[in-house]
Write a protein that holds these residues in place. Sequence first.
Motif, PDB file in Angstrom:
ATOM      1  N   GLU A 218      42.091  41.299  32.303  1.00 34.54           N
ATOM      2  CA  GLU A 218      43.410  41.260  31.669  1.00 34.54           C
ATOM      3  C   GLU A 218      44.382  42.270  32.271  1.00 34.54           C
ATOM      4  OE1 GLU A 218      43.737  40.737  27.443  1.00 34.54           O
ATOM      5  OE2 GLU A 218      41.581  40.472  27.232  1.00 34.54           O
ATOM      6  N   THR A 221      47.936  41.338  33.830  1.00 31.28           N
ATOM      7  CA  THR A 221      49.053  40.863  33.021  1.00 31.28           C
ATOM      8  C   THR A 221      49.572  41.961  32.097  1.00 31.28           C
ATOM      9  OG1 THR A 221      47.453  40.007  31.434  1.00 31.28           O
ATOM     10  CG2 THR A 221      48.262  38.470  33.053  1.00 31.28           C
ATOM     11  N   THR A 363      51.352  48.216  31.665  1.00 29.65           N
ATOM     12  CA  THR A 363      50.097  47.585  32.069  1.00 29.65           C
ATOM     13  C   THR A 363      48.946  48.256  31.331  1.00 29.65           C
ATOM     14  OG1 THR A 363      49.845  49.145  33.905  1.00 29.65           O
ATOM     15  CG2 THR A 363      50.940  47.039  34.391  1.00 29.65           C
ATOM     16  N   HIS A 845      51.797  38.870  26.729  1.00 26.57           N
ATOM     17  CA  HIS A 845      50.877  39.427  27.723  1.00 26.57           C
ATOM     18  C   HIS A 845      51.097  38.583  28.971  1.00 26.57           C
ATOM     19  CE1 HIS A 845      46.412  40.569  28.657  1.00 26.57           C
ATOM     20  NE2 HIS A 845      47.266  41.271  29.359  1.00 26.57           N
ATOM     21  N   ASP A 847      51.629  37.199  32.824  1.00 28.40           N
ATOM     22  CA  ASP A 847      51.159  37.266  34.202  1.00 28.40           C
ATOM     23  C   ASP A 847      52.374  37.392  35.111  1.00 28.40           C
ATOM     24  OD1 ASP A 847      50.341  36.602  36.835  1.00 28.40           O
ATOM     25  OD2 ASP A 847      48.542  35.632  36.024  1.00 28.40           O
ATOM     26  N   ASP A 853      52.228  33.294  29.734  1.00 27.90           N
ATOM     27  CA  ASP A 853      51.892  34.245  28.674  1.00 27.90           C
ATOM     28  C   ASP A 853      50.425  34.071  28.325  1.00 27.90           C
ATOM     29  OD1 ASP A 853      51.585  35.750  26.426  1.00 27.90           O
ATOM     30  OD2 ASP A 853      53.454  35.122  25.493  1.00 27.90           O
ATOM     31  N   ASN A 854      49.610  35.110  28.579  1.00 29.83           N
ATOM     32  CA  ASN A 854      48.173  35.032  28.334  1.00 29.83           C
ATOM     33  C   ASN A 854      47.771  35.617  26.991  1.00 29.83           C
ATOM     34  OD1 ASN A 854      47.719  33.855  30.803  1.00 29.83           O
ATOM     35  ND2 ASN A 854      47.418  35.787  31.857  1.00 29.83           N
TER      36      ASN A 854
END
Length: 920
Positions: A218, A221, A363, A845, A847, A853-854
């Motif tokens: 993660e 992102t 981040t 979140h 990328d 959007d993750n």
Amino acid sequence: MFNTIMKSIFGSSNDRYVKSIGKIVNQINALEPQIQALSDEELRAQTDKFRQQLADGKTLDDILPEAFATVREASVRVLGMRHFDVQMIGGIVLHRGEIAEMRTGEGKTLVATLATYLNAIEGKGVHVVTVNDYLARRDAEWMGQLHNFLGLTVGVIVPNLDEFARRDAYGADITYATNNELGFDYLRDNMKHERGQMVQRPFNFAIVDEVDSILIDEARTPLIISGPTEDKSELYVAVDAIVKDIDPEWYEADEKTKNITWTEEGTDEIEKRLMEAGLLETDNLYDVENTQVVHHLDQALKANIMFKKDTDYIVKDDKVVIIDEFTGRMMDGRRWSNGLHQAVEAKEGVKIEPENQTLASITFQNYFRMYPKLSGMTGTAATEAAEFWDIYKMGVVEIPTNVPVQRVDEEDEFYKNTQDKFKAIAKAIKEKYDSGQPVLVGTVSIEKSELLSSFLDQEGVKHEILNARQHEREAHIVAQAGRIGAVTIATNMAGRGTDIQLGGNVEFRIEEELADLAEDDPKRQLEIDRIKAEVAAEKEKVLAAGGLFVLATERHESRRIDNQLRGRSGRQGDPGLSRFYLCLEDDLLRIFGPDTLFARMMNANLEDGEAIGSKWLSKAIETAQKKVEARNYEVRKQVVQYDDVMNDQRKVIYEQRSEIMDSEAVDDVVVDMRHDAINAMVGEHCPPGSYPEQWDIEGLKTKVDEVFDMRFPMEEWLEEDHIEPEIIEERIREEADRRMEEKIAKADPNMWRRIEKSLLLQELDHQWKEHLATLDALRQVVWLRSHAQKQPLNEYKQEAFGLFERMLDKLREDITAKLLRIELAEPAPLPRIDLPELPDFLTGHIDPLTGVDNSDDNDGSRGREALFGALAGSARAAAGPGGAADENPYAGMDISRNAPCPCGSGNKYKHCHGAIGAKA
């Protein structure tokens, strides 16, 4: 060869390190009889005893053996589980700020209690970070029993908690939370305007569960808080029209990274067209003034070339709806970031919704590096050990298993195409299903899960499919995946945090089957005994069938994810089997795998339905995986390198905000800003070392009038002998200071201090928000300067530094201008200076490469915040209707300014009787 011989004689460096820790474990074991002899009350009193020892000068390392022995005994009494010696080793590794790599089923959740308890004794707070809300709640409730027994408080952070509950949870000795919630709370805290509104306290120690997932997978992102910005529909449409009419020879597209680069010819042609359309401010496409236009140009190009209708999105009800690449389902409400969604809307000719602008971002690398001590645990970290050390300075320690692993890992099987592969997989599962051996099938996407499901239906095999979206239900299904004849299909996400126990999981069966029986019902214990007996009998049958069979439908691009899946089998010395099935149509082989010679050999030598397996082919796949891992590492490294630039600036801004919030008065800051602004103006228009006839006096007069609303006879000053820029600066400064002193003299001192403080925070936030928007756009386009033989990162650093300097200059000017122009009502008692409630903002979140959007829960952390407070109109003479009463009957009470007013008005206390100006 020499290294192999030496390792066989002396052991690896990891083995030697683990062996050295064994000495401490021996000390812990020696204390066990002494700790077992303590009563519950005496065991609980150990916590106060340790705190006193720390106060007397001992260190955490000094009290570690006895503290760990205390936790072990408390666990036996409260949870019925005794820590193994290897778990003690894992706890010591965590305490030392390292990563404990422990196989699945080795009890990582229990291991964490050791380091968590020891470090929580100091009272500075310990964060235990999980991958989802379900695990945060489960671990807080489960392990919280142990910590509460020993006198420590436990909190849990999940979405939709109000700020009071969040503050309480962060104030606990131990706080369980997801990485997203922690990061967003940090960003929101640094958007508050009062110290009392902040929920987090200073960072101390964090243990990250599934550390590879959170700090590696993660980490590419960033977390982003965004809000709506102005409508740019016309710009999107204009740029889209230009992009639709370009020659394919003007750009190069990369399917792997979804990046598009202009050729030299394309750059020249697109520059001409943008100039003709009047969209460029200068005649050079890559001047900093054109950053925003270039950013929109690149997004329009990506939208038209890389994003396909009915594949990546559909148009429904005049809206662009994203299609999930794994599930094929529509994702209503989700939007791509950085203007990409708007570019696709312009491409399709639908209504363009306003773009969201970044208000704060960070981040995970830079967030977690703020902890003075950081550790982690996972089943798979060794393949990423170099990255963990480079980015986080955390070493990886492989902890031996409590019982030797009995699982058999078979060689991969290769097929020509997906159809042949899935037929073979269905046949293999059918054989195991008929024999009663449980099967766990790992797929890389839900689309592949559903395809396999159709094959199994044809074979008459009953099975469960997990989509990794309902974490709690997922945990229940995975927990029972080890029962006789169970067939469970899961994506690579599935099952984290839950063991697969052969024969079934007793606790989950009790929870599901006995939910209707009260705790004191005599039938309940009989039913529990029945379930335990059934599970024990079923486990023997599964062991006889060969244990859990893990079958993977293809290789993941990361070896670590494959190892995670494989590690589900062979828990605690159980027998097990694992096998991977591959074909030429798998994404890994198609995009990153060996060259076409490999494919020609496979096609020429394999009949339909035939499979081969060889070490050479497996080696080729591993080489492909290493390539992808290296590329992904470079992507993550690039993300953190760019964010490091912003992080230095973020620290300056957040530290400045913190100082302002903690200050009773900021008049010295305001004075410095005013003097610096004057110095910069004079220096720009009257450069040192130049002659008076070279000075831009007209420009200086205009600037001083614009900022300070003051006019000076500067032409007359030029006629004076020995006139210098310093003299001009001094005269402007003296007049500005005099006017400010007059204004301040008319105001109530307390009111004026609050005005300065509020205005300073408001302007600082506004300028930072605008600066982030510019940096977002700059980052999207700066890499194109590599065509001019320039290093993009160095260019970004240089441009970002210059933009930051400009932002500070603008901040000084705007603060000075607003304070000089502010008009106070007469008379001027204390007004109510409130920060307005603004619309909801979005947390994401995102990328940075694809704009996707993750977030697992994009709206979970949505809430109302006073993001960028403004001075409430002009300074009001008194509270208006609904404001503070003349008398404040609650003045002596300890009431939070954000709590509901005791009078029952429904307003917050600060908006009612607690408003500034209310009489005590």
